[in-house]
Design an enzyme around this catalytic site. Sequence first.
Site, PDB file in Angstrom:
ATOM      1  N   HIS A  63      -6.223  -9.256  -4.213  1.00 33.60           N
ATOM      2  CA  HIS A  63      -5.825  -8.207  -3.865  1.00 33.60           C
ATOM      3  C   HIS A  63      -4.115  -8.557  -3.975  1.00 33.60           C
ATOM      4  O   HIS A  63      -3.546  -8.561  -3.016  1.00 33.60           O
ATOM      5  CB  HIS A  63      -6.166  -7.532  -2.733  1.00 33.60           C
ATOM      6  CG  HIS A  63      -5.478  -5.975  -2.548  1.00 33.60           C
ATOM      7  ND1 HIS A  63      -6.368  -5.035  -1.783  1.00 33.60           N
ATOM      8  CD2 HIS A  63      -4.503  -5.566  -2.875  1.00 33.60           C
ATOM      9  CE1 HIS A  63      -5.692  -4.098  -1.938  1.00 33.60           C
ATOM     10  NE2 HIS A  63      -4.472  -4.213  -2.572  1.00 33.60           N
ATOM     11  N   HIS A  65      -0.222  -7.016  -5.989  1.00 35.45           N
ATOM     12  CA  HIS A  65       0.497  -5.963  -6.837  1.00 35.45           C
ATOM     13  C   HIS A  65       1.468  -6.776  -7.696  1.00 35.45           C
ATOM     14  O   HIS A  65       2.242  -7.214  -6.991  1.00 35.45           O
ATOM     15  CB  HIS A  65       0.994  -4.827  -5.959  1.00 35.45           C
ATOM     16  CG  HIS A  65      -0.048  -4.027  -5.230  1.00 35.45           C
ATOM     17  ND1 HIS A  65      -0.470  -2.906  -5.745  1.00 35.45           N
ATOM     18  CD2 HIS A  65      -0.607  -4.255  -4.098  1.00 35.45           C
ATOM     19  CE1 HIS A  65      -1.416  -2.391  -4.965  1.00 35.45           C
ATOM     20  NE2 HIS A  65      -1.723  -3.142  -3.774  1.00 35.45           N
ATOM     21  N   LEU A  66       1.462  -6.812  -8.985  1.00 37.24           N
ATOM     22  CA  LEU A  66       2.627  -7.150  -9.768  1.00 37.24           C
ATOM     23  C   LEU A  66       2.991  -5.911 -10.154  1.00 37.24           C
ATOM     24  O   LEU A  66       2.290  -4.860 -10.368  1.00 37.24           O
ATOM     25  CB  LEU A  66       1.852  -7.919 -10.939  1.00 37.24           C
ATOM     26  CG  LEU A  66       0.877  -9.093 -10.701  1.00 37.24           C
ATOM     27  CD1 LEU A  66       0.346  -9.845 -11.743  1.00 37.24           C
ATOM     28  CD2 LEU A  66       2.073 -10.169  -9.822  1.00 37.24           C
ATOM     29  N   ARG A  67       4.324  -5.935 -10.654  1.00 37.99           N
ATOM     30  CA  ARG A  67       4.838  -4.596 -10.865  1.00 37.99           C
ATOM     31  C   ARG A  67       5.119  -4.446 -12.301  1.00 37.99           C
ATOM     32  O   ARG A  67       5.713  -3.173 -12.664  1.00 37.99           O
ATOM     33  CB  ARG A  67       6.391  -4.374 -10.185  1.00 37.99           C
ATOM     34  CG  ARG A  67       6.148  -4.544  -8.564  1.00 37.99           C
ATOM     35  CD  ARG A  67       5.177  -3.617  -7.938  1.00 37.99           C
ATOM     36  NE  ARG A  67       5.395  -3.681  -6.595  1.00 37.99           N
ATOM     37  CZ  ARG A  67       4.516  -2.970  -5.796  1.00 37.99           C
ATOM     38  NH1 ARG A  67       3.394  -2.202  -6.238  1.00 37.99           N
ATOM     39  NH2 ARG A  67       4.729  -3.034  -4.358  1.00 37.99           N
ATOM     40  N   ASN A  97      -1.893   0.074  -9.967  1.00 36.23           N
ATOM     41  CA  ASN A  97      -1.132   1.247  -9.722  1.00 36.23           C
ATOM     42  C   ASN A  97       0.201   0.727 -10.348  1.00 36.23           C
ATOM     43  O   ASN A  97       1.405   0.571  -9.652  1.00 36.23           O
ATOM     44  CB  ASN A  97      -0.871   1.272  -8.135  1.00 36.23           C
ATOM     45  CG  ASN A  97      -0.416   0.098  -7.504  1.00 36.23           C
ATOM     46  OD1 ASN A  97      -0.565  -0.935  -7.894  1.00 36.23           O
ATOM     47  ND2 ASN A  97       0.063   0.646  -6.195  1.00 36.23           N
ATOM     48  N   HIS A 182      -9.523   1.680  -1.128  1.00 35.86           N
ATOM     49  CA  HIS A 182      -8.028   1.715  -0.053  1.00 35.86           C
ATOM     50  C   HIS A 182      -8.415   2.901   0.620  1.00 35.86           C
ATOM     51  O   HIS A 182      -8.512   4.178   0.266  1.00 35.86           O
ATOM     52  CB  HIS A 182      -6.895   2.222  -1.007  1.00 35.86           C
ATOM     53  CG  HIS A 182      -5.596   2.479  -0.094  1.00 35.86           C
ATOM     54  ND1 HIS A 182      -4.511   1.770  -0.040  1.00 35.86           N
ATOM     55  CD2 HIS A 182      -5.447   3.612   0.618  1.00 35.86           C
ATOM     56  CE1 HIS A 182      -3.707   2.336   0.637  1.00 35.86           C
ATOM     57  NE2 HIS A 182      -4.207   3.346   1.001  1.00 35.86           N
ATOM     58  N   HIS A 235      -8.290  -4.311   2.533  1.00 37.87           N
ATOM     59  CA  HIS A 235      -7.427  -4.543   3.571  1.00 37.87           C
ATOM     60  C   HIS A 235      -7.855  -3.956   4.940  1.00 37.87           C
ATOM     61  O   HIS A 235      -7.268  -3.036   5.208  1.00 37.87           O
ATOM     62  CB  HIS A 235      -6.010  -4.144   3.294  1.00 37.87           C
ATOM     63  CG  HIS A 235      -5.779  -2.745   2.292  1.00 37.87           C
ATOM     64  ND1 HIS A 235      -6.441  -1.726   2.808  1.00 37.87           N
ATOM     65  CD2 HIS A 235      -5.077  -2.622   1.406  1.00 37.87           C
ATOM     66  CE1 HIS A 235      -5.934  -0.608   2.016  1.00 37.87           C
ATOM     67  NE2 HIS A 235      -5.115  -1.080   1.026  1.00 37.87           N
ATOM     68  N   ASN A 281       0.933  -0.486   4.749  1.00 39.17           N
ATOM     69  CA  ASN A 281      -0.317   0.391   4.651  1.00 39.17           C
ATOM     70  C   ASN A 281      -1.539  -0.235   4.353  1.00 39.17           C
ATOM     71  O   ASN A 281      -1.700  -0.796   3.116  1.00 39.17           O
ATOM     72  CB  ASN A 281       0.116   1.313   3.698  1.00 39.17           C
ATOM     73  CG  ASN A 281      -0.795   2.803   3.681  1.00 39.17           C
ATOM     74  OD1 ASN A 281      -1.612   2.715   4.869  1.00 39.17           O
ATOM     75  ND2 ASN A 281      -0.894   3.510   2.920  1.00 39.17           N
ATOM     76  N   ASP A 308      -2.518  -8.858  -0.322  1.00 37.84           N
ATOM     77  CA  ASP A 308      -1.888  -7.305  -0.651  1.00 37.84           C
ATOM     78  C   ASP A 308      -0.405  -7.433  -0.900  1.00 37.84           C
ATOM     79  O   ASP A 308       0.147  -6.546  -0.585  1.00 37.84           O
ATOM     80  CB  ASP A 308      -2.148  -6.591   0.588  1.00 37.84           C
ATOM     81  CG  ASP A 308      -1.977  -4.893  -0.124  1.00 37.84           C
ATOM     82  OD1 ASP A 308      -1.854  -4.749  -1.161  1.00 37.84           O
ATOM     83  OD2 ASP A 308      -2.278  -3.993   0.721  1.00 37.84           O
TER      84      ASP A 308
HETATM   85 ZN   LIG Z   1      -4.141  -0.205  -0.378  1.00 33.33          ZN
HETATM   86 ZN   LIG Z   2      -2.815  -3.013  -2.297  1.00 36.91          ZN
END
Ligand SMILES: [Zn+2]
Ligand SMILES: [Zn+2]
Length: 428
Positions: A63, A65-67, A97, A182, A235, A281, A308
């Site tokens: 889990h 996040h790459l942008r 995302n 999520h 998470h 979050n 995360d």
């Molecule tokens: Zn999340």
């Molecule tokens: Zn996440």
Amino acid sequence: MSRDLLLRGGRIVDPSQGMDTIGDVLLRDGRVESCGSGIGTPDGAEVIDVTGLVVTPGMIDVHIHLREPGREDVETIATGAHSAAAGGFTGVCAMPNTKPVTDNQAVVGFVKRQGEAAGYARVYPYGAISVGQKGETLAELAEMVGAGAVAFSDDGKPVESAQLMRTALEYARAFNVPIAEHCEDMTLARGGSMNEGIMSAKLGLKGIPAEAEEIYVIRDILLAKRTGGHIHLCHLSTKGSVELVRWGKERGINVTSEVCSHHISLTEDAVEGYNTNAKMNPPLRTAADVEALQQGLADGTIDLLVTDHAPHHYDEKEREFADAPNGIVGLETALGINCTYLLHRGIMTMSQLVDAMSCKPAKVFHLPGGTLSRGSLGDVTVFDPTRTWTVDPKAFKSKGRNTPYGGHQLTGQARLTVVGGRVVYRAD
Ligand SMILES: [Zn+2]
Ligand SMILES: [Zn+2]
């Protein structure tokens, strides 16, 4: 043909083989040739002495996040993968995302190719559950699996329609991939910026109650029960969530779950002073929640540890607390946090820790790796569980600097990361 690589004299901890022994790991042609004691040095092999260090199957974070695509100024697939390697991770699953959303085979293929080109860690793309993560129409799951998606999620937000979640679970069952949720009821959470409780009242900030998460946890467990699909809960942050997952597992429901390193090590107290680096979050919760999450890991209710990893631009975190974006840079501190708060405090054994960071992520997400058995991927993490260091965000390989651990002392650090038999990171 590449040169053989021999990691000599380390403590090999590989729960997949029930192994905890002093020995050598020999890598040949990108794979594990042999591991254990009494391995000779083949002619021409590169030998790295890892005496005093722990050698494990490559760690995997399911889990992050790459942008890229969309916000390459914040993180690219290459800088994120470099950050992963520096943290001891040989594989990462990238959430969808992005801009555009990773909801079709073209973007899935792009993420995969960029990961391969960077060469630091294996980048496994997630596909979105719904088109544009809008929560309306199911995305083309089959097409994305074909392009290399390993799981589906609308992470960043929940799948609000129970009917859409039900359909996603039914479809994904056919491909044997998890649907990762999520868990956040927006009608309860909207406008909240931290845990709802004594601290939020004191700071005058709107809180997010534990039930915002737990309502989705139980809803999704019930949908997994109905469909037989695999729900993976992202998470988790509350004591109640751990109890609900335990309830589901006891009934044989196909549910797995993860917790973040920050949720097992920090409480809502970190928000004091309106510290936006502690804004995430789900939010940091109470000491009772932290203890329940640790216990859930120790007894196997919670399957695995994640970061995360969510880099943000410096200016964006400089806003007022309520308006600042959620998330922290996680890949380079996770191993240290997990050693400090779980291993050294006796919550988890070394074998359990390696299981939760390597073997189980591979197993739950059906990824290659998570083992040093003969013929398996030559992905290896070497770390020093006793090395104490001070977190310096300026030294991160990630483009992000947002972390609540800046200046914290952690004990445990990655020293060497090997992917496909090739050294991709080596600490000085
Ligand atoms: Zn999340
Ligand atoms: Zn996440």
